[in-house]
Design a protein around this motif. Structure first.
Motif, PDB file in Angstrom:
ATOM      1  N   VAL A 179      46.055  46.856  45.266  1.00 21.70           N
ATOM      2  CA  VAL A 179      47.391  46.751  43.892  1.00 21.70           C
ATOM      3  C   VAL A 179      47.869  47.558  43.879  1.00 21.70           C
ATOM      4  N   THR A 180      49.361  47.268  43.640  1.00 23.34           N
ATOM      5  CA  THR A 180      50.377  47.329  43.815  1.00 23.34           C
ATOM      6  C   THR A 180      51.448  47.161  42.097  1.00 23.34           C
ATOM      7  N   GLY A 181      52.751  48.070  42.412  1.00 22.42           N
ATOM      8  CA  GLY A 181      53.433  47.805  40.846  1.00 22.42           C
ATOM      9  C   GLY A 181      53.104  49.259  40.117  1.00 22.42           C
ATOM     10  N   PRO A 182      53.014  48.932  39.129  1.00 16.57           N
ATOM     11  CA  PRO A 182      52.768  49.414  38.122  1.00 16.57           C
ATOM     12  C   PRO A 182      51.176  50.166  38.031  1.00 16.57           C
ATOM     13  N   VAL A 183      51.006  49.451  38.122  1.00 15.78           N
ATOM     14  CA  VAL A 183      49.532  49.486  37.923  1.00 15.78           C
ATOM     15  C   VAL A 183      49.119  50.386  39.292  1.00 15.78           C
ATOM     16  N   ALA A 187      52.540  39.027  43.173  1.00  9.12           N
ATOM     17  CA  ALA A 187      51.919  40.228  42.672  1.00  9.12           C
ATOM     18  C   ALA A 187      50.702  40.111  41.784  1.00  9.12           C
ATOM     19  N   SER A 188      50.854  38.971  41.165  1.00 13.75           N
ATOM     20  CA  SER A 188      50.077  38.731  40.106  1.00 13.75           C
ATOM     21  C   SER A 188      48.677  38.412  40.910  1.00 13.75           C
ATOM     22  N   PHE A 189      49.139  37.599  41.779  1.00 13.51           N
ATOM     23  CA  PHE A 189      47.721  37.103  42.522  1.00 13.51           C
ATOM     24  C   PHE A 189      47.212  38.133  42.605  1.00 13.51           C
ATOM     25  N   VAL A 190      47.919  38.751  43.988  1.00 18.11           N
ATOM     26  CA  VAL A 190      46.327  39.251  44.246  1.00 18.11           C
ATOM     27  C   VAL A 190      46.300  40.963  43.168  1.00 18.11           C
ATOM     28  N   ASN A 191      47.069  41.380  42.212  1.00 17.23           N
ATOM     29  CA  ASN A 191      46.533  42.581  41.855  1.00 17.23           C
ATOM     30  C   ASN A 191      45.563  41.935  40.456  1.00 17.23           C
ATOM     31  N   LEU A 192      45.572  40.255  40.413  1.00 17.17           N
ATOM     32  CA  LEU A 192      44.503  40.121  40.611  1.00 17.17           C
ATOM     33  C   LEU A 192      43.125  40.265  39.720  1.00 17.17           C
ATOM     34  N   THR A 193      42.701  40.552  41.566  1.00 18.42           N
ATOM     35  CA  THR A 193      41.703  40.694  43.041  1.00 18.42           C
ATOM     36  C   THR A 193      40.981  41.869  41.932  1.00 18.42           C
ATOM     37  N   ALA A 194      41.404  42.979  41.374  1.00 18.46           N
ATOM     38  CA  ALA A 194      41.085  43.988  40.784  1.00 18.46           C
ATOM     39  C   ALA A 194      40.427  43.387  39.176  1.00 18.46           C
ATOM     40  N   VAL A 195      40.696  42.742  38.602  1.00 20.87           N
ATOM     41  CA  VAL A 195      40.153  42.556  37.297  1.00 20.87           C
ATOM     42  C   VAL A 195      38.850  42.253  37.060  1.00 20.87           C
ATOM     43  N   GLU A 196      38.283  41.922  37.942  1.00 21.55           N
ATOM     44  CA  GLU A 196      36.484  41.898  37.576  1.00 21.55           C
ATOM     45  C   GLU A 196      35.667  43.332  38.021  1.00 21.55           C
ATOM     46  N   TRP A 248      39.193  45.937  53.006  1.00 23.47           N
ATOM     47  CA  TRP A 248      39.524  45.298  52.217  1.00 23.47           C
ATOM     48  C   TRP A 248      39.574  44.967  50.820  1.00 23.47           C
ATOM     49  N   PRO A 249      38.364  45.529  49.717  1.00 24.18           N
ATOM     50  CA  PRO A 249      38.375  43.647  48.986  1.00 24.18           C
ATOM     51  C   PRO A 249      39.523  42.642  48.438  1.00 24.18           C
ATOM     52  N   GLY A 250      40.441  43.674  48.010  1.00 22.18           N
ATOM     53  CA  GLY A 250      41.119  43.201  47.935  1.00 22.18           C
ATOM     54  C   GLY A 250      41.893  41.774  48.692  1.00 22.18           C
ATOM     55  N   VAL A 251      41.161  41.479  49.810  1.00 14.83           N
ATOM     56  CA  VAL A 251      41.099  40.576  50.558  1.00 14.83           C
ATOM     57  C   VAL A 251      40.942  38.645  49.986  1.00 14.83           C
ATOM     58  N   ASP A 252      39.971  39.257  49.012  1.00 19.78           N
ATOM     59  CA  ASP A 252      38.383  38.618  48.266  1.00 19.78           C
ATOM     60  C   ASP A 252      39.777  36.296  47.599  1.00 19.78           C
ATOM     61  N   PHE A 253      40.616  36.968  46.607  1.00 16.70           N
ATOM     62  CA  PHE A 253      41.232  35.434  46.791  1.00 16.70           C
ATOM     63  C   PHE A 253      42.142  35.532  47.877  1.00 16.70           C
ATOM     64  N   GLN A 254      43.310  36.074  48.579  1.00 15.69           N
ATOM     65  CA  GLN A 254      43.869  36.071  49.579  1.00 15.69           C
ATOM     66  C   GLN A 254      43.281  35.217  51.098  1.00 15.69           C
ATOM     67  N   GLU A 255      41.501  35.257  51.079  1.00 20.33           N
ATOM     68  CA  GLU A 255      40.938  34.529  52.229  1.00 20.33           C
ATOM     69  C   GLU A 255      40.459  33.909  51.639  1.00 20.33           C
ATOM     70  N   ARG A 256      40.248  33.301  50.434  1.00 20.64           N
ATOM     71  CA  ARG A 256      39.934  32.093  49.451  1.00 20.64           C
ATOM     72  C   ARG A 256      40.940  30.923  49.667  1.00 20.64           C
ATOM     73  N   GLU A 257      42.592  31.669  48.833  1.00 18.21           N
ATOM     74  CA  GLU A 257      43.588  31.387  49.509  1.00 18.21           C
ATOM     75  C   GLU A 257      43.880  30.163  51.034  1.00 18.21           C
ATOM     76  N   ALA A 258      43.580  30.745  51.451  1.00 19.10           N
ATOM     77  CA  ALA A 258      44.120  30.771  53.052  1.00 19.10           C
ATOM     78  C   ALA A 258      42.464  29.611  53.109  1.00 19.10           C
ATOM     79  N   TRP A 259      41.148  29.476  53.069  1.00 22.44           N
ATOM     80  CA  TRP A 259      40.168  28.515  52.834  1.00 22.44           C
ATOM     81  C   TRP A 259      41.171  27.369  52.391  1.00 22.44           C
ATOM     82  N   ASP A 260      41.162  27.444  51.247  1.00 26.80           N
ATOM     83  CA  ASP A 260      41.668  26.654  50.131  1.00 26.80           C
ATOM     84  C   ASP A 260      42.580  25.871  50.694  1.00 26.80           C
ATOM     85  N   LEU A 261      43.740  25.955  51.119  1.00 29.43           N
ATOM     86  CA  LEU A 261      44.726  25.258  52.212  1.00 29.43           C
ATOM     87  C   LEU A 261      44.636  24.508  53.193  1.00 29.43           C
ATOM     88  N   TYR A 262      44.044  25.887  54.385  1.00 27.37           N
ATOM     89  CA  TYR A 262      43.934  25.893  55.759  1.00 27.37           C
ATOM     90  C   TYR A 262      42.499  25.306  56.300  1.00 27.37           C
TER      91      TYR A 262
END
Ligand code: SF4
Ligand code: SF4
Lengths: 206, 581
Positions: B430-434, B545-554, B104-118
């Protein structure tokens, strides 16, 4: 036709622009004040509003609803010979429930017995930290702390209010929140009446 | 109208004997996967069991058991209940867990977050940099043994406030310069360039390479933001450009980071409600909704009937004003300065008048309580809601459409730009209207109904092309559907109490975990809460939602023009309060 969509859109803008004049004129013809009057401000935040929408703060101010909350204040009742009887018993519930922990209370101890008396010696609220959540007012069991309507408190210094500055009379509270005030007074009277009735019953039984 | 829920039992234990085990802790659900088998099991979860949408990756620090845990929540885009699986590793550095980025490439930011904070290292993650804290920050702040320099006490309420609470300024106790922890050999003079390198290196690595045989051109890096009018706050984007074309892009965030999760773990459950207001500050009602729903799940308490309706009314009004503002802001970013956005703001003001009348504040509503809401809707506010829903808002939505939809310039700027296809959207969580604009009718109000949404008759707004134009139009569709829900809610709302519980400033939350999610206007807003029975949450995590949706921006904007990127940011509808937390 290319440009039709733009023209259609512009017709909306044009109508809106036109409304800013027609609405003003219709108010004028009716001999009413659209600006600097409560009626006008109310109209501008009603469903029928059109034309100029802005409320020109600070010349005009929005009429805040009863429940509007800004910073807290302490309610005092005016006792005999103008004595300020603060309702707060320094029970500490507001200080415990306050999310950013900006309430600081000094409890009073009776100098002779050392036992606490239910009046605060001092009471601080750090208004710069207060997040205006209203929890203190919501959970105070004595209706002693309430949320104010006065939002013009910008200043050049830090705002830490002490007991002196926090106190406002119950009449002021009744003025800004009439419905709440009436409800609370009724509840209080009912409670007192129940208490009196009970005491009477006890006395009769004895 | 009830939504049929797909029922298929997922028996991972039978499929992977010896590799997974059921989570036996009381109040917990799901399965524990052995670290070595994580990738294998996760692949099966996606491919065999059909859980194609991985919504959340959450780290938890169980310091007493000397364990670090990563919790994964997977769902199906066809709807229904989710699957929770987790890995537990010894809490000894280096803590390593295999990355799921290839599944799931969507885990990109969330894994970075877990690295950063944990400080959980995800092996195989190609770009494991800090994300919310800055490179060079000392420690991992969400670990239970990490303490901030302003540290006063583990949990609120602080003892210094009562009964002898003399006011002191925090900064007097912690004079300037001492309010940060720096690494031991830290030199501020050298710092700036040092770790920025990592960002540019990663930008270089993910750059699209020059096509063989084409003219050799130089690439330049442009830093957009953190102070740039189009970034909707303090977001910085490092863009690698070939001429005007974007060939690589990395968002840099955390400028507004305040460690909302840690604050939430210090707060009592009740105290945290006003803090959730400050996540997506356009939709404090929705944030409240998500948070209290999650805590109610843990507490297992019912919600008063009338309060359910009030909640729905507030959440849908919030959605309408959010989408109107979205349209206004999109226009601002496209260069239609202020006229559409001010038209949108008028309607928003009227909606905020209602919020103010019921809750006391326009933006930071703090209106929901466990079991209900604070107070009933006053009569005049109810009248205003009716006026808006039945008269004004439908007319104004039409007017907005007449105003913009056919505008040739707008169409030229939006049609066929930044196409996101359904498959990629799901891959990137990505979730929501997008997501719905790509043709996936995934709306939590239908797919995994919460509150009383199953009682209302409405359609899930969906568009097929996934381009900017559809993303724009779908907002109008959603406003219309929200109005439909509101009409029904106003007609059906019963009389009665507005809270099923007695007002109490401390609530008892039994031990266990809960993952509660709602369809916020921007997408899935979820809260993960672990309780250990104390008055404060043990783990409190927001999945914005904003944080995870931004994963797709690149991946979305590679190959397109930089000017369109501005519009793309607007279209993702990010809000920094939620993104940076
Ligand atoms: S204001 Fe109310 S809650 Fe706070 S200490 Fe006084 S009586 Fe208690
Ligand atoms: S309004 Fe909220 S933040 Fe302000 S003093 Fe009261 S409880 Fe504290």
């Amino acid at each position: 036709m290319y440009g039709k969509g733009i023209l259609k859109g512009l017709s909306v803008t044009w109508k809106r622009f036109w409304d800013t004049y027609t609405d003003d004129i219709s108010w004028m013809l009716r001999g009413k004040k659209r600006y600097n009057s409560d009626e006008g401000i109310r109209h501008r935040s009603s469903k029928d509003t059109k034309g100029i929408f802005t409320v020109q703060y600070p010349e005009e101010q929005l009429i805040v609803p009863e429940e509007f909350r800004y910073v807290p204040f302490l309610v005092y009742d005016e006792g005999a010979d103008g004595k300020k009887e603060v309702r707060c018993t320094s029970c500490g519930i507001c200080a415990k429930v306050c999310p950013p922990q900006c309430i600081w209370i000094v409890r009073t101890n009776d100098p002779s017995t050392g036992r606490p008396v239910p009046v605060p010696t001092d009471f601080f609220v750090d208004m710069d930290i207060c997040m205006n959540c209203g929890f203190c007012a919501e959970y105070c069991p004595f209706d002693a702390i309430k949320m104010d309507h006065d939002f013009d408190i910008a200043s050049y210094q830090r705002n830490v209010y002490n007991l002196e500055k926090l106190m406002k009379p119950a009449s002021y509270y009744a003025g800004i929140r009439p419905e709440n005030y009436t409800r609370e007074e009724e509840a209080r009277k009912a409670k007192e009446a129940a208490k009196a009735a009970k005491a009477e019953a006890n006395a009769a039984a004895a | 109208m009830a939504t049929p829920v797909l029922t298929q039992t997922v028996d991972l234990a039978a499929r992977f004997p010896g590799k997974v085990s059921a989570d036996a802790r009381p109040g917990y659900a799901g399965i524990i996967v052995n670290k070595e088998n994580l990738v294998e099991v996760a692949t099966a979860v996606r491919d065999e069991f059909g859980f194609d949408l991985l919504t959340a990756v959450t780290g938890v620090d169980y310091i007493a058991e000397n364990k670090m845990e990563v919790v994964y929540h997977a769902y199906k885009t066809t709807g229904g209940a989710g699957l929770v699986f987790r890995v537990q590793v010894e809490r000894v550095d280096p803590i390593e867990v295999p990355s799921l980025i290839n599944i799931w490439p969507g885990v990109d930011f969330q894994e970075r977050e877990a690295w950063d904070l944990y400080g959980i290292k995800f092996t195989g993650h190609p770009d494991l940099r800090r994300i919310l804290m800055w490179e060079g920050f000392e420690g991992h702040p969400l670990r239970k043994d990490w303490k901030e320099p302003f540290f006063e006490e583990e949990v609120k309420p602080f003892k210094s406030r009562w009964p002898d609470g003399q006011h002191t300024f925090a900064e007097n106790k912690n004079p300037f310069r001492d309010n940060l922890n720096f690494p031991k050999d830290f030199d501020p003079e050298k710092y700036v360039v040092d770790k920025e390198e990592d960002l540019y290196m990663s930008l270089e690595r993910d750059t699209t390479k020059d096509v063989e045989g084409n003219m050799k051109t130089d690439h330049i890096v442009v830093n957009m933001g953190p102070h740039h009018p189009s970034t909707h706050g303090v977001l910085r984007v490092a863009v690698q450009l070939d001429g005007e074309t974007i060939i690589g892009l990395k968002p840099v965030m955390g400028y507004l980071h305040r460690n909302h999760d840690k604050i939430g773990e210090r707060n009592t459950y009740l105290q945290n409600i006003p803090y959730t207001d400050r996540l997506d500050y356009f939709n404090s009602m929705s944030n409240n909704f998500g948070y209290v729903t999650t805590v109610e799940k843990l507490m297992k308490i019912p919600v008063a009937e009338r309060a359910e309706y009030i909640r729905v009314i507030m959440a849908e009004l919030s959605r309408i004003q959010n989408h109107l503002i979205f349209i206004g802001m999109l226009m601002n970013d496209l260069g239609t300065m202020y006229t559409p956005s001010l038209y949108a703001f008028e309607e928003r003001e009227l909606v905020l008048d209602i919020f103010e009348a019921v809750s006391g504040a326009r933006m930071m509503c703090n209106y929901f309580r466990f079991g209900g809401v604070v107070r009933d809707i006053p009569d005049f506010a109810m009248q205003k809601i009716k006026d808006l829903v039945f008269e004004r808002l439908p007319a104004k939505t039409d007017e907005m459409e007449r105003f913009l939809n056919e505008n040739e310039i707008l169409v030229a700027r939006l049609k066929g730009i930044h196409v996101l296809n359904a498959e990629d959207a799901i891959k990137y969580s990505v979730t929501g209207p997008v997501l719905r604009a790509t043709g996936v009718p995934y709306d939590l109000r239908r797919a995994d109904p919460y509150s009383i949404y199953d009682r209302f008759d409405f359609d899930v707004a969906v568009r097929q092309n996934g381009d900017m134009m559809d993303n724009y139009l779908i907002r109008f569709d959603e406003i219309r559907q929200s109005l439909r829900i509101l009409e029904q809610a106003i007609k059906q709302i019963p009389q009665g109490p507005i809270n099923s519980q007695k007002a109490a400033y401390q609530v008892r939350v039994p031990a266990g975990e809960a993952y509660g999610r709602i369809e916020s206007p921007k997408g899935e807003l979820a809260f993960y809460i672990v309780s250990n029975g104390k008055p404060n949450a043990y783990r409190y995590h927001v999945r914005p939602a904003s944080f995870v949706n931004l994963t797709a921006v690149e991946s979305m904007c590679k190959g397109s023009k930089i000017a369109d990127f501005v519009a793309l940011l607007a279209m993702l509808d990010i809000v920094m309060g939620e993104l940076d937390r």
